[in-house]
Write an enzyme that holds these catalytic residues in place. Structure first.
Site, mmCIF file in Angstrom:
data_model
loop_
_atom_site.group_PDB
_atom_site.id
_atom_site.type_symbol
_atom_site.label_atom_id
_atom_site.label_comp_id
_atom_site.label_asym_id
_atom_site.label_seq_id
_atom_site.Cartn_x
_atom_site.Cartn_y
_atom_site.Cartn_z
ATOM 1 N N HIS A 45 20.568 13.123 8.347
ATOM 2 C CA HIS A 45 22.000 12.778 8.440
ATOM 3 C C HIS A 45 22.729 13.401 7.250
ATOM 4 C CE1 HIS A 45 25.644 10.383 8.876
ATOM 5 N NE2 HIS A 45 25.250 10.197 10.119
ATOM 6 N N ASP A 102 20.966 8.386 16.778
ATOM 7 C CA ASP A 102 20.615 9.004 18.078
ATOM 8 C C ASP A 102 19.139 8.866 18.419
ATOM 9 O OD1 ASP A 102 22.952 11.431 17.102
ATOM 10 O OD2 ASP A 102 23.183 10.043 18.770
HETATM 11 C C1 SDX Z 1 25.228 12.241 14.329
HETATM 12 O O1 SDX Z 1 28.196 12.713 10.370
HETATM 13 C C2 SDX Z 1 28.020 11.655 11.132
HETATM 14 O O2 SDX Z 1 28.376 10.542 10.808
HETATM 15 C C3 SDX Z 1 27.344 11.927 12.493
HETATM 16 C C4 SDX Z 1 26.931 10.705 13.288
HETATM 17 C C5 SDX Z 1 28.140 9.935 13.763
HETATM 18 O O3 SDX Z 1 28.000 8.715 13.979
HETATM 19 O O4 SDX Z 1 29.206 10.561 14.014
HETATM 20 O O5 SDX Z 1 26.114 9.868 12.513
HETATM 21 C C6 SDX Z 1 26.157 11.092 14.549
HETATM 22 O O6 SDX Z 1 25.604 13.362 14.543
HETATM 23 C C7 SDX Z 1 23.839 11.949 13.790
HETATM 24 C C8 SDX Z 1 23.009 13.281 13.551
HETATM 25 C C9 SDX Z 1 22.406 13.687 14.894
HETATM 26 N N1 SDX Z 1 21.755 15.014 14.779
HETATM 27 C C10 SDX Z 1 20.404 15.156 14.826
HETATM 28 O O7 SDX Z 1 19.605 14.208 14.913
HETATM 29 C C11 SDX Z 1 19.937 16.595 14.815
HETATM 30 C C12 SDX Z 1 18.736 16.743 13.885
HETATM 31 N N2 SDX Z 1 19.226 16.561 12.528
HETATM 32 C C13 SDX Z 1 19.503 17.750 11.752
HETATM 33 O O8 SDX Z 1 19.989 18.829 12.478
HETATM 34 C C14 SDX Z 1 20.200 17.458 10.433
HETATM 35 O O9 SDX Z 1 19.521 16.450 9.834
HETATM 36 C C15 SDX Z 1 21.683 17.113 10.427
HETATM 37 C C16 SDX Z 1 22.501 18.151 11.120
HETATM 38 C C17 SDX Z 1 21.916 15.791 11.056
HETATM 39 C C18 SDX Z 1 22.097 17.017 8.964
HETATM 40 O O10 SDX Z 1 21.963 18.261 8.438
HETATM 41 P P1 SDX Z 1 22.158 18.482 6.851
HETATM 42 O O11 SDX Z 1 22.532 17.270 6.097
HETATM 43 O O12 SDX Z 1 23.049 19.681 6.746
HETATM 44 O O13 SDX Z 1 20.739 18.758 6.387
HETATM 45 P P2 SDX Z 1 20.302 20.177 6.026
HETATM 46 O O14 SDX Z 1 20.464 21.049 7.227
HETATM 47 O O15 SDX Z 1 20.977 20.543 4.733
HETATM 48 O O16 SDX Z 1 18.740 19.948 5.790
HETATM 49 C C19 SDX Z 1 18.251 19.582 4.505
HETATM 50 C C20 SDX Z 1 16.762 19.878 4.604
HETATM 51 C C21 SDX Z 1 16.492 21.303 5.125
HETATM 52 O O17 SDX Z 1 15.225 21.671 4.627
HETATM 53 P P3 SDX Z 1 15.224 22.646 3.263
HETATM 54 O O18 SDX Z 1 16.056 23.861 3.608
HETATM 55 O O19 SDX Z 1 15.851 21.781 2.176
HETATM 56 O O20 SDX Z 1 13.769 22.953 3.021
HETATM 57 O O21 SDX Z 1 16.177 18.978 5.575
HETATM 58 C C22 SDX Z 1 15.673 19.728 6.663
HETATM 59 C C23 SDX Z 1 16.348 21.100 6.620
HETATM 60 O O22 SDX Z 1 15.530 22.084 7.230
HETATM 61 N N3 SDX Z 1 16.038 18.968 7.878
HETATM 62 C C24 SDX Z 1 15.223 18.759 8.892
HETATM 63 C C25 SDX Z 1 15.945 17.956 9.775
HETATM 64 N N4 SDX Z 1 17.166 17.708 9.288
HETATM 65 C C26 SDX Z 1 17.227 18.345 8.103
HETATM 66 N N5 SDX Z 1 13.956 19.174 9.128
HETATM 67 C C27 SDX Z 1 13.421 18.771 10.294
HETATM 68 N N6 SDX Z 1 14.023 17.988 11.215
HETATM 69 C C28 SDX Z 1 15.291 17.572 10.974
HETATM 70 N N7 SDX Z 1 15.909 16.802 11.875
#
Ligand code: SDX
Length: 392
Positions: free
Chosen positions: A271, A328
């Site tokens: 998140h 989710d």
């Molecule tokens: C919602 O903003 C809100 O409030 C949204 C929401 C709402 O109520 O409106 O809460 C609803 O959208 C919830 C999120 C739903 N999305 C997902 O479940 C999709 C999977 N999650 C990821 O795509 C991700 O976690 C995000 C998009 C939710 C957040 O992305 P960030 O904060 O930009 O995290 P990041 O991309 O900077 O990742 C940080 C690290 C990275 O690794 P490094 O580069 O540091 O080595 O964490 C890793 C990422 O690769 N990572 C994940 C991951 N999410 C982040 N690795 C594996 N699986 C994941 N899900």
């Protein structure tokens, strides 16, 4: 090469904003709507009360709530000609695309909805949208299932009527299973607002140009559709199903999620703000158990989800990156148990988020905020003289 432009910190409306609607603390896992905890609201309120609270700032009295509901009922008709737009979609159309288009089309049949300068005009426009949006959402579902449209029953509660419009069967009397309605009501509350997330920021910035409420919400629906945002609830179930089909080997998918060469992410985890647990996920996880037990459903996908969560919470890569289940992760399991098709999961998210979007849009307009204009750090070329094509 391009030089760096510093952004004047005083630059107005660069995408961040002040708001008095929803408070969340990502470190402590706190979420409050107008000061009330999400735990208390999910347990003690119903969705229409929460919608009123978000939009008008106070929990309604019985008289206020009854008037609000009656005003919504009075606006629940949707112009018959809107069906011609629905008929133009192929059955294969994703319900989120249908919903976004129909929401925008509402303007054509309610042209005065763009006028919100007076309190009365604002109220009328909000009530129209709260009334017609569930009808359009049910149309999107029934189109996909090639079912005749259901016009609802205004003697039912707001969520029960939504459920009837979506799931009533032709030639059968609709009987609301109160435990199903209660589960749906709770899910909608948990999705009702969430501060300045991607789709809410979209609604605010489109609205800041003084585009009407319906057009702004239509844009928010499109943003929510994305699999990194609301579309994740559909992607979670598709991921869990794939793991089940692949023999249930969660370790294989955990490895894929950590492999930088692999674009796969564990959907439903992580998140932008919650770097601890998502309080909604905790409530939904309990509700998933309750709903499946109540309906007597054994869903192997729930067991896979719990196994995945347990592994992730003990995995250093996930712990280091503070990746926890989000709203989710478990919601799709309940939607599935309630008989909602997976392509409608994000529509259910939009139905829940509607009052939050409305509240945020109303706040932005009432505060007369300037048009949104995020700035940038320029990283392109410095000035260059034009060269005629003969010299390139
Ligand atoms: C919602 O903003 C809100 O409030 C949204 C929401 C709402 O109520 O409106 O809460 C609803 O959208 C919830 C999120 C739903 N999305 C997902 O479940 C999709 C999977 N999650 C990821 O795509 C991700 O976690 C995000 C998009 C939710 C957040 O992305 P960030 O904060 O930009 O995290 P990041 O991309 O900077 O990742 C940080 C690290 C990275 O690794 P490094 O580069 O540091 O080595 O964490 C890793 C990422 O690769 N990572 C994940 C991951 N999410 C982040 N690795 C594996 N699986 C994941 N899900």
């Amino acid at each position: 090469t391009g030089g760096v432009t510093t952004i004047d910190p005083g630059y107005k409306n660069t995408g961040s904003c002040e708001s008095g609607i929803t408070f969340l603390d990502g470190e402590k896992g706190i979420l409050r709507y107008r000061g009330y905890s999400i735990e208390a609201l999910a347990e003690k309120a119903d969705f229409l009360e929460v919608a009123y609270l978000l939009i008008f700032g106070e929990l309604p009295s019985k008289v206020q709530l009854d008037k609000f509901h009656n005003d919504i009922k009075a606006e629940s008709h949707v112009d018959e000609d809107m069906k011609k737009i629905l008929d133009g979609f192929p059955k294969s159309a994703h319900p989120m695309g249908v919903l976004s288009a129909l929401t925008s089309a509402l303007i054509a049949f309610n042209p005065t909805s763009v006028n919100v300068d007076s309190e009365e005009e604002m109220y009328t426009t909000i009530v129209k949208l709260l009334a017609k949006f569930p009808v359009l959402a049910s149309w999107a579902l029934r189109k996909k299932k090639s079912q005749p449209l259901d016009y609802g029953d205004n003697s039912l509660g707001y969520v029960a009527n939504l459920h009837k419009m979506m799931f009533s069967k032709a030639n059968e009397e609709y009987k609301a299973d109160q435990s199903v309605i209660d589960a749906l009501d709770k899910l909608l509350i948990l999705h009702a607002d969430h501060e300045q997330n991607c789709s809410t920021s979209t609604v605010r910035i489109v609205g800041s140009a003084h585009a009407g409420l319906f057009a702004s919400i239509s844009a928010g629906i499109s943003a929510l559709w994305g699999p990194l945002h609301g579309g994740a609830n559909q992607a979670v179930i598709e991921m869990l199903e794939a793991i089940k089909e692949d023999g249930g080997d969660t370790k294989k998918y955990m490895a894929k999620a950590k492999d930088k060469q692999d674009p796969f992410r564990l959907m439903g985890f992580g998140h932008r703000v919650y770097k601890n647990f998502d309080p909604r996920a905790k409530i939904i996880k309990v509700a998933a158990d309750d709903v499946l037990n109540m309906l007597g459903i054994e869903d192997p996908v729930l067991d896979i989800a719990k196994g995945l969560e347990k592994e992730a919470l003990e995995d250093q890569y996930f712990v280091d990156r503070k990746l926890y289940p989000n709203v989710d992760f478990y919601s799709g399991i309940i939607y599935r148990a309630l008989g909602i098709p997976v392509e409608m999961f994000t529509v259910m998210f939009a139905l829940g988020r509607l009052p939050g979007w409305i509240a945020q849009w109303k706040e932005m307009r009432e505060r007369k905020e300037p048009i949104g204009r995020p700035r940038q750090i320029y990283t392109g070329e410095n000035f260059r003289e034009f060269a005629p094509v003969s010299e390139r």
